[in-house]
Design an enzyme around this catalytic site. Structure first.
Site, PDB file in Angstrom:
ATOM      1  N   ASP A 514       0.887  -1.241   0.042  1.00 28.05           N
ATOM      2  CA  ASP A 514       0.066  -0.072   0.010  1.00 28.05           C
ATOM      3  C   ASP A 514       1.002   1.203  -0.051  1.00 28.05           C
ATOM      4  OD1 ASP A 514      -2.221   1.581   0.202  1.00 28.05           O
ATOM      5  OD2 ASP A 514      -3.318  -0.028   1.452  1.00 28.05           O
ATOM      6  N   ASP A 577     -10.183   3.338  -3.115  1.00 27.54           N
ATOM      7  CA  ASP A 577     -11.201   2.206  -2.734  1.00 27.54           C
ATOM      8  C   ASP A 577     -12.514   1.954  -3.513  1.00 27.54           C
ATOM      9  OD1 ASP A 577      -9.007   1.891  -1.519  1.00 27.54           O
ATOM     10  OD2 ASP A 577      -9.797   1.502   0.660  1.00 27.54           O
TER      11      ASP A 577
HETATM   12  C1  GLA Z   1      -6.206   0.886   1.694  1.00 31.02           C
HETATM   13  C2  GLA Z   1      -6.364   0.082   0.336  1.00 31.02           C
HETATM   14  C3  GLA Z   1      -7.380  -1.218   0.819  1.00 31.02           C
HETATM   15  C4  GLA Z   1      -7.022  -2.017   1.910  1.00 31.02           C
HETATM   16  C5  GLA Z   1      -6.934  -0.948   3.281  1.00 31.02           C
HETATM   17  C6  GLA Z   1      -6.146  -1.565   4.537  1.00 31.02           C
HETATM   18  O1  GLA Z   1      -7.460   1.680   1.700  1.00 31.02           O
HETATM   19  O2  GLA Z   1      -6.904   0.755  -0.635  1.00 31.02           O
HETATM   20  O3  GLA Z   1      -7.626  -1.944  -0.359  1.00 31.02           O
HETATM   21  O4  GLA Z   1      -5.922  -2.710   1.796  1.00 31.02           O
HETATM   22  O5  GLA Z   1      -6.117   0.190   2.999  1.00 31.02           O
HETATM   23  O6  GLA Z   1      -6.231  -0.834   5.499  1.00 31.02           O
END
Ligand code: GLA
Length: 762
Positions: A514, A577
């Site tokens: 991430d 997301d």
């Molecule tokens: C980000 C990512 C998600 C997930 C969260 C975990 O928001 O985009 O897909 O992995 O972190 O905390």
């Protein structure tokens, strides 16, 4: 009614009572007109005495963007004045509370009644209560209907006098305002006390019937319910009612009743409605439900080899491949021409080992059962590339969020095998965030040697990895390049090599890496700074003795598709997301155009994980809010886009519809096509979009999507869509030949739905 010029009366629905009463009785107040609007924010706007005569008129029920405030983000206020006649109380069946309906508001609201806080984001406040941090709420309640209920003797109400309703709206981006539904004030009626759990139950398909049982509840402490629960289903294509049933309801206060619905299984889009009508009252409560329709034909007894036809591994790295086969068990599976270093376990159907020599190794797979025998080729390529087709698997985030634990992860792996998903090519089982020690925990985050520690929910990662591998499945994990992950857990900053080594020791095959909290480390948003953390981890991964699929998750910053492969990524998220709404899925999926040419074997655009089945991002799950049509669109579009397919639902609650949606081998074959092209939109025709993907055998996969709100009759014109003049068409979802067509093809596409065809030129 008093005629007072100083305040604006609202349109009242006047109904003459059919009883002996002579007087007009007000049954409801429509707050449709006379709203005033002001951009900006000022606490005095809530005051009843505030002079809003200079404010602009505004329509409710449509966004402010449509009314000359395009792109307005931030604060704005709506105000309306109305009289509340006491006759409203008299006319009602239950006489205790008032219901103020404001439609939907994008994004957040705080509502004041006569200067006092009434409620926020659809939650009513008790008298004298003040607002909490109303706008710091995730996810945004933009899709939620705002209903505020208030007791008739509440001091905030002014009976037979003027009332002032002031709505403070905060839009955090995109469209804004009081955008859907017509505000009105009515008395709380019987239906308001009816709670139905139908959304929490899934339909089960059996013997040509779709069945479901759910509970309805009378939540009132003193109102008895007696009436009819009417179930109706309407075919969306013909508009005809195809099912109607009335169930008698008798529920004293506080009681519940079970409702069973059994409808002949449908093969196309249907609208399902439940209406509760109370005896002796004209009150009605309407719920909509979703009747899923299964398009994927049942799996045949004949043996069939599914999944990707090509598989890549680097020389000397451990290889694991479970041959995906469907058909009547038991099977006899054989493989021929395995390269040196690999072995095949006939019992489990798993190929494993290590190949030292680079090269392309065509392996023949032969499967036999009591019905027949088939063979197929799998090309194993030992070289520099892995993830030669988009990864397919499960990830814990969209269902469990940070509440994931080892049992849930392994349970998913077991379902992959037991429910047969692995036989269709699904193979990664990936833990997302939440396995590390929390950043604010007093516990040590790392051991003395610097290696990362897992939290109590993951007592033995190596054992977990081994058990996933023993099923022939692959194991994935998550981390972040900053000090903390997005969920606030320990991340890999300055421990990248150690973490890569731990991952390798645990048997990890996939890393989602991430960005969160690396924002504090990066000097700026320049490309070198965006690339840096991914190069550091790439370097670390290169030093371990396993192949680890490398998934970058930085939401598309700096057009990651242009350089993701360059920093050694196998896939990269292209957007923020996803969530389980049409708006989210639509804007992400149909927005994947600029990056199309950057997808290919070993490097894929990732428009985020699937939002079908039971999702929830935490311990409490709900059935996806996408309709069946939207779910067919989701899976079709992601397959056309050659997107990684990561299921994000609770697999232990996989219902028949979702299982069928995820196990259509012809749809999966489009995603897993070895050419690895990403579809592009070749035609946008009003609400219809035509997306075309070139396939390795020269065929084209074509998705004709209807983004509109109504069923549409559509003619696909071949030359306008870059298709051959004469072609054979196959319905991919139904796995059925449609015939030979010249120059065009006519179809009906349901609202938010898709027709997915495979086109072979003649
Ligand atoms: C980000 C990512 C998600 C997930 C969260 C975990 O928001 O985009 O897909 O992995 O972190 O905390």
């Amino acid at each position: 009614m008093r005629t007072v010029n100083s305040f604006v009366f609202v349109l009242a629905i006047l109904l003459i009572s059919c009883s002996s009463q002579k007087k007009d009785i007000v049954k409801g107040i429509k707050l449709q007109n006379d709203w005033k609007f002001k951009t900006g924010d000022n606490p005095s706007y809530s005051k009843p005495v505030f002079d809003d005569s200079g404010w602009k008129a505004v329509k409710v029920g449509q966004t402010w963007d449509k009314q000359g405030y395009e792109k307005l983000d931030g604060f704005a206020w709506y105000r309306v004045k109305f009289e509340l006649p006491a006759s409203l109380k008299k006319s009602s069946f239950i006489k205790d509370s008032l219901r103020i309906y404001l439609g939907k508001i994008d994004d957040f609201d705080e509502v004041f009644l006569n200067g006092k806080p009434l409620g926020y984001n659809g939650i009513t406040l008790q008298p004298e209560a003040s607002f909490p941090d109303s706008f710091n709420v995730e996810p945004s309640p933009w899709y939620k209907e705002r209903v505020y209920r208030i007791a008739v003797d509440d001091k905030r109400l002014h009976w037979d006098r003027e009332n002032v309703l002031a709505v403070r709206v905060w839009d955090r981006g995109g469209l804004g305002g009081m955008y859907a539904g017509m505000p009105e004030i009515t008395m709380v009626d019987v239906g308001d006390y009816l709670k139905s759990e139908h959304k929490k139950r899934a339909f089960v398909f059996e013997n040509g019937k779709a069945r479901k049982t759910f509970v309805i509840e009378n939540t009132s402490t003193y109102v008895n319910m007696e009436g009819d629960f009417i179930i109706s289903a309407t075919d969306d294509f013909s508009g005809k009612e195809i099912y109607h049933n009335v169930i008698k309801v008798k529920m004293p206060a506080g009681n519940e009743q079970q409702i069973s619905v059994e409808i002949p299984e449908q093969k196309e889009s249907v609208t399902l409605k439940y209406v509760y009508k109370q005896k002796g009252s004209d009150s009605k409560m309407t719920f909509t439900d979703i009747l899923p329709y299964i398009l994927t034909p049942p799996v045949s007894d004949k043996p069939r080899i599914n999944g990707a036809k090509v598989f890549g591994e680097r020389p000397g790295k451990p290889l694991l491949f479970r041959i995906p086969v469907t058909g009547k068990r038991p099977f006899k599976i054989d493989v021929e021409n395995l390269p040196v270093g690999l072995t095949f376990n006939k019992k489990t159907g798993i190929i494993s080992g290590k190949v030292a020599e680079k090269g392309e190794y065509p392996v023949k797979i032969i499967v036999e059962n009591s019905i027949g025998k088939v063979s197929g080729m799998l090309k194993i390529i030992i070289g520099d590339n892995i993830a030669l087709t988009p990864p397919m698997g499960w990830n814990s985030w969209n269902c469990w969020g940070l509440s994931v634990d080892q049992e849930k992860v392994f349970a998913s792996a077991k379902v992959f095998v037991e429910k047969g998903l692995a036989d269709h090519g699904w193979n990664f089982i990936n833990i997302d965030d939440g396995w590390e020690i929390k950043g604010d925990s007093p516990e040590p985050k790392r051991n003395n040697d610097g290696t990362i520690r897992t939290n109590e929910k993951f007592p033995d990662m190596k054992a977990l990895g081994d058990s996933i591998h023993s099923l022939g499945l692959k194991f994935g994990i998550y981390s972040s390049p900053g000090p903390l992950t997005c969920g606030g857990y320990t991340a890999s900053y300055q421990h990248e090599l150690l973490d890569a080594q731990s991952f390798a020791k645990w048997g990890v095959d996939y890393l989602k890496y991430d960005w969160c909290s690396y924002g504090q480390i990066a000097k700026n948003n320049s490309l070198p700074e965006l690339k840096k953390p991914y190069l550091v981890m790439r370097n670390a991964l290169d030093k371990v003795d396993r192949d680890i699929v490398y998934s970058l998750c930085q939401y598309g910053m700096g057009k990651v598709w242009e350089w993701g492969a360059g920093v050694g990524g196998n896939l990269w998220r292209t957007t923020g997301d996803i969530t389980d709404t049409w708006e989210s899925m639509k804007s992400i999926g149909f927005g994947q155009t600029e990056n199309a040419s950057f997808a290919g074997p070993g490097h894929w655009n990732d428009p985020d994980m699937l939002v079908v089945g039971w999702v929830g991002w935490g311990p409490n799950l709900h059935s996806t809010r996408l309709t069946p049509n939207e779910q067919y669109t989701h899976i079709s579009l992601w397959s056309l886009l050659s997107a990684p397919l990561l299921i994000g639902c609770d697999l232990e609650r996989l219902d028949d519809f979702t299982l069928n949606l995820l196990t259509n081998d012809e749809v999966i074959a489009i995603d897993q096509d070895v050419l690895g092209k990403q579809a592009t939109p070749v035609l946008i025709d009003g609400d219809v979009q035509v997306w075309v993907k070139e396939l390795a055998d020269g065929n084209k996969a074509v998705g004709i999507f209807n983004l509109g709100e109504e069923v549409i009759d559509y003619t696909l014109t071949f030359d306008k869509s870059g298709l051959p003049g004469k072609a054979k068409l196959r319905d991919v979802w139904r796995q059925k030949e449609l015939g030979t067509f010249e120059s065009s093809f006519d179809m009906k596409i349901p609202a938010h739905g898709v027709v997915l065809v495979r086109v072979a030129g003649l």
